[in-house]
Enzyme design. Sequence first.
Site, mmCIF file in Angstrom:
data_model
loop_
_atom_site.group_PDB
_atom_site.id
_atom_site.type_symbol
_atom_site.label_atom_id
_atom_site.label_comp_id
_atom_site.label_asym_id
_atom_site.label_seq_id
_atom_site.Cartn_x
_atom_site.Cartn_y
_atom_site.Cartn_z
ATOM 1 C CD GLU A 157 -57.033 -43.349 -32.723
ATOM 2 O OE1 GLU A 157 -56.100 -43.755 -32.032
ATOM 3 O OE2 GLU A 157 -57.587 -42.250 -32.553
ATOM 4 C CG ASP A 189 -57.945 -34.005 -41.598
ATOM 5 O OD1 ASP A 189 -57.984 -33.744 -40.375
ATOM 6 O OD2 ASP A 189 -56.881 -34.193 -42.210
ATOM 7 C CG ASP A 202 -65.496 -30.660 -35.244
ATOM 8 O OD1 ASP A 202 -64.759 -31.545 -35.712
ATOM 9 O OD2 ASP A 202 -65.484 -29.478 -35.646
HETATM 10 C C1 SAM Z 1 -58.398 -33.688 -36.853
HETATM 11 S S1 SAM Z 1 -57.065 -34.735 -36.513
HETATM 12 C C2 SAM Z 1 -57.709 -35.842 -35.269
HETATM 13 C C3 SAM Z 1 -56.631 -36.558 -34.503
HETATM 14 C C4 SAM Z 1 -57.144 -37.494 -33.387
HETATM 15 N N1 SAM Z 1 -57.933 -38.567 -33.946
HETATM 16 C C5 SAM Z 1 -57.943 -36.739 -32.367
HETATM 17 O O1 SAM Z 1 -59.170 -36.922 -32.309
HETATM 18 O O2 SAM Z 1 -57.324 -35.964 -31.609
HETATM 19 C C6 SAM Z 1 -57.062 -35.768 -37.964
HETATM 20 C C7 SAM Z 1 -55.819 -36.626 -38.033
HETATM 21 O O3 SAM Z 1 -55.971 -37.553 -39.099
HETATM 22 C C8 SAM Z 1 -54.784 -37.559 -39.876
HETATM 23 N N2 SAM Z 1 -55.198 -37.953 -41.228
HETATM 24 C C9 SAM Z 1 -55.966 -37.239 -42.075
HETATM 25 N N3 SAM Z 1 -56.175 -37.915 -43.219
HETATM 26 C C10 SAM Z 1 -55.513 -39.092 -43.086
HETATM 27 C C11 SAM Z 1 -55.344 -40.222 -43.918
HETATM 28 N N4 SAM Z 1 -55.902 -40.262 -45.144
HETATM 29 N N5 SAM Z 1 -54.615 -41.249 -43.467
HETATM 30 C C12 SAM Z 1 -54.048 -41.208 -42.232
HETATM 31 N N6 SAM Z 1 -54.171 -40.160 -41.396
HETATM 32 C C13 SAM Z 1 -54.902 -39.124 -41.803
HETATM 33 C C14 SAM Z 1 -54.247 -36.162 -39.770
HETATM 34 O O4 SAM Z 1 -52.854 -36.089 -40.046
HETATM 35 C C15 SAM Z 1 -54.567 -35.821 -38.323
HETATM 36 O O5 SAM Z 1 -53.540 -36.214 -37.434
#
Ligand code: SAM
Length: 207
Positions: free
Chosen positions: A37, A112, A148
Site C-alpha cells: 500500500e 496526493d 477524489d
Molecule cells: C491523502 S493521504 C491518503 C492516506 C490514506 N491512503 C487514506 O486514504 O486515508 C496521502 C498519503 O500519502 C503519503 N505520500 C504522499 N506521497 C508519497 C510518496 N511519494 N511516498 C510515500 N508516501 C507518500 C502522504 O504522506 C499521505 O499520508
Amino acid sequence: MVLMTVDAATIGVSTESLGEPAELGGLFANGGPIELEIGCGKGGFLLRQAQAHPDRNYLGIEWANKYYKFAADRMARWGITNVRVLRTDARHFVIHRLPPSILSALHVYHPDPWPKKRHHKRRLFSPAFVDAAVRVLEPGGRLAVQTDHTEYAEVILERLTARMEFEPMPFDDPDHGTVDERTETNFEVKYLREGRPIHRFAFRRRA
Ligand SMILES: C[S@@+](CC[C@H](N)C(=O)[O-])C[C@H]1O[C@@H](n2cnc3c(N)ncnc32)[C@H](O)[C@@H]1O
C-alpha cells in the site's frame, strides 16, 4: 501455544536494510504473497487486511514521518506480525528498487493530487511509475486506485488503460479489502462525509 510478539522497531524497516534490488521476502516470516500500500497514512487499511489475511504479507510505504511512526506503533500494539512499514518516497522505491513480479497487489488510495499544473510532475502516477507498476506486479496481480480528484483520476485512468498488460476488473473485491466499493481509509471516510465524488478503479496484470 507460541505467542508471537513484534515491536515497532521490527515493523518499521529502513530502505538500506533491504538490499539491491529490494528483496521483500526476507522481511516476513511466512513465504506468502506480498501486497503493497502506497501512502498508507495511519495504517488502518493495512491493519484490517493483515488481520483478515494472516497468510499474506503487507508492506506500507509512507513518506510522512509522523504517520509512518503511528502506523508502525499501531501494528505493534495489535501484535501484527505480517506488516512492515517503510518511510521513503514510494515513487522512487517502486521504480528503482523493486524487482519484477514481487507483488500480488498494489493499493493506492487517495494519492496526493498536486492540483496545480506546475506541481503535476510530483504526482505518483508518472509514466515511469506506471511502467514500474506493470513490472512489479506478478501475473494476475491487482492494482487498485481511488481518488477524489476528478482531473487526476482521468489522467491515471488514461495511463493505466493505455497499457496492454492491464485489464480492467471490478474494484469491489472483498478478498482485497474493498467491500461495497469502500476501502474505509481515513481519507475515504472524510471525503464521503464532505460529499466529494470518489473515483475508483482496479486492473489485473495479464499473465
Ligand atoms: C491523502 S493521504 C491518503 C492516506 C490514506 N491512503 C487514506 O486514504 O486515508 C496521502 C498519503 O500519502 C503519503 N505520500 C504522499 N506521497 C508519497 C510518496 N511519494 N511516498 C510515500 N508516501 C507518500 C502522504 O504522506 C499521505 O499520508
